[in-house]
Design a protein around this motif. Structure first.
Motif, short mmCIF file in Angstrom:
data_model
loop_
_atom_site.label_atom_id
_atom_site.label_comp_id
_atom_site.label_asym_id
_atom_site.label_seq_id
_atom_site.Cartn_x
_atom_site.Cartn_y
_atom_site.Cartn_z
N PHE A 3 0.84 -1.20 0.00
CA PHE A 3 0.00 0.00 0.00
C PHE A 3 0.87 1.25 0.00
N TRP A 4 1.83 1.30 0.93
CA TRP A 4 2.65 2.51 1.07
C TRP A 4 3.63 2.69 -0.07
N GLU A 5 4.07 1.63 -0.70
CA GLU A 5 4.91 1.76 -1.90
C GLU A 5 4.11 2.40 -3.02
N ASN A 6 2.85 2.02 -3.15
CA ASN A 6 2.00 2.63 -4.18
C ASN A 6 1.72 4.09 -3.87
N VAL A 7 1.53 4.41 -2.59
CA VAL A 7 1.35 5.81 -2.20
C VAL A 7 2.60 6.60 -2.54
N GLU A 8 3.76 6.04 -2.23
CA GLU A 8 5.04 6.71 -2.52
C GLU A 8 5.18 7.03 -4.01
N ILE A 9 4.81 6.09 -4.85
CA ILE A 9 4.88 6.31 -6.30
C ILE A 9 4.03 7.50 -6.70
N LEU A 10 2.81 7.55 -6.21
CA LEU A 10 1.91 8.65 -6.57
C LEU A 10 2.37 9.98 -6.00
N GLU A 13 5.11 11.09 -8.30
CA GLU A 13 4.55 11.48 -9.60
C GLU A 13 3.85 12.83 -9.52
N GLN A 14 3.19 13.09 -8.40
CA GLN A 14 2.42 14.32 -8.25
C GLN A 14 3.21 15.44 -7.59
N ASN A 15 4.49 15.16 -7.34
CA ASN A 15 5.39 16.16 -6.78
C ASN A 15 4.80 16.80 -5.52
N THR A 16 4.39 15.94 -4.59
CA THR A 16 3.82 16.42 -3.34
C THR A 16 4.53 15.76 -2.18
N THR A 17 4.01 15.92 -0.98
CA THR A 17 4.68 15.41 0.21
C THR A 17 3.70 14.67 1.12
N TYR A 18 4.26 13.93 2.07
CA TYR A 18 3.42 13.28 3.07
C TYR A 18 2.78 14.31 3.99
N ILE A 50 -6.91 8.93 1.54
CA ILE A 50 -5.62 8.92 0.85
C ILE A 50 -5.85 8.81 -0.66
N ALA A 51 -6.71 7.90 -1.06
CA ALA A 51 -6.99 7.71 -2.48
C ALA A 51 -7.59 8.97 -3.09
N GLU A 52 -8.53 9.60 -2.39
CA GLU A 52 -9.13 10.83 -2.91
C GLU A 52 -8.09 11.94 -3.05
N ALA A 53 -7.24 12.08 -2.05
CA ALA A 53 -6.21 13.12 -2.10
C ALA A 53 -5.26 12.92 -3.27
N LEU A 54 -4.97 11.65 -3.57
CA LEU A 54 -4.02 11.34 -4.65
C LEU A 54 -4.70 11.07 -5.98
N ASN A 55 -6.00 11.34 -6.05
CA ASN A 55 -6.77 11.15 -7.28
C ASN A 55 -6.64 9.75 -7.85
N THR A 56 -6.85 8.78 -7.00
CA THR A 56 -6.79 7.38 -7.43
C THR A 56 -7.86 6.61 -6.68
N GLU A 59 -8.50 0.58 -4.58
CA GLU A 59 -8.08 -0.64 -5.27
C GLU A 59 -6.66 -0.51 -5.80
N TYR A 60 -6.34 0.62 -6.41
CA TYR A 60 -4.99 0.82 -6.93
C TYR A 60 -3.97 0.80 -5.80
N LEU A 61 -4.27 1.48 -4.72
CA LEU A 61 -3.32 1.56 -3.61
C LEU A 61 -3.08 0.19 -2.98
N VAL A 62 -4.11 -0.64 -2.94
CA VAL A 62 -3.98 -1.95 -2.31
C VAL A 62 -3.37 -2.97 -3.26
N THR A 63 -3.76 -2.93 -4.53
CA THR A 63 -3.34 -3.98 -5.47
C THR A 63 -2.42 -3.51 -6.57
N ASN A 64 -2.33 -2.19 -6.78
CA ASN A 64 -1.58 -1.64 -7.90
C ASN A 64 -2.12 -2.17 -9.22
N ASN A 65 -3.42 -2.43 -9.24
CA ASN A 65 -4.06 -2.97 -10.43
C ASN A 65 -5.31 -2.16 -10.71
N GLU A 66 -5.15 -1.09 -11.43
CA GLU A 66 -6.27 -0.21 -11.72
C GLU A 66 -6.35 -0.05 -13.23
#
Length: 87
Positions: A3-10, A13-18, A50-56, A59-66
């Protein structure tokens, strides 16, 4: 990927911070940091924020399959909103 690796990627990509993410979630930055360091998945309500904030999707955050088209749509939507806010 976790989950957190997928968050890190986004976040990269979105040039933002935790810090920004925590602010969007309405929690302290230390809360997000603690979850990341423990590599624990957040509660469903937190995952949705988290998903809403990162516009995803959760499902993507959990499985990386969107659906790639949904991801591209959300990314384009985010970029368009950024442009609109500037003017």
């Amino acid at each position: 990927m976790s989950f957190w690796e997928n968050v890190e990627i986004l976040i990269k990509e979105q040039n933002t911070t935790y810090r920004w993410l925590a602010s969007k979630m309405g929690v302290a930055e230390t809360t997000v940091s603690s979850m990341r360091k423990a590599n624990t998945e957040p509660r469903a309500s937190e995952a949705v924020k988290i998903a809403e904030a990162l516009n995803t999707t959760v499902e993507y955050l959990v499985t990386n399959n969107e659906n790639i088209f949904l991801y591209k749509y959300n990314k384009l939507k985010s970029e368009m909103l950024t442009i609109i806010e500037k003017y």
